[in-house]
Design a protein around this motif. Structure first.
Motif: not given
Length: 80
Positions: A5-31
């Motif tokens: 559960i911790g890996a899933i939650i931290s993965g969501l936060v880290i993935g969201a931050l990476a998508r936010f800081f990556y220049p340009g649109a990153v089309p992908m879903g939550w999984i």
């Protein structure tokens, strides 16, 4: 169970931050975002841990950078 559960939650936060800081649109879903974050954490952990299991802010930053590298590699290789 709590590690997963911790890996899933931290993965969501880290993935969201990476998508936010990556220049340009990153089309992908939550999984895909969760998998990206977990993969970035694993990549950064392999590079930076050197046998330590401590939590650190530098490790979190490295995880986000690792996820950004995975986004870049996915775009270069046209995966997804």
């Amino acid at each position: 169970m709590f590690n997963i559960i911790g890996a899933i939650i931290s993965g969501l936060v880290i993935g969201a931050l990476a998508r936010f800081f990556y220049p340009g649109a990153v089309p992908m879903g939550w999984i895909a975002t969760i998998l990206l974050g977990v993969g970035g954490s694993l990549l950064a952990g392999l590079v930076t841990s050197r046998g330590r299991g401590d939590f650190s802010r530098a490790g979190c930053l490295a995880s986000v950078i690792g996820a950004i590298v995975l986004i870049f590699l996915g775009r270069v290789l046209h995966i997804g």
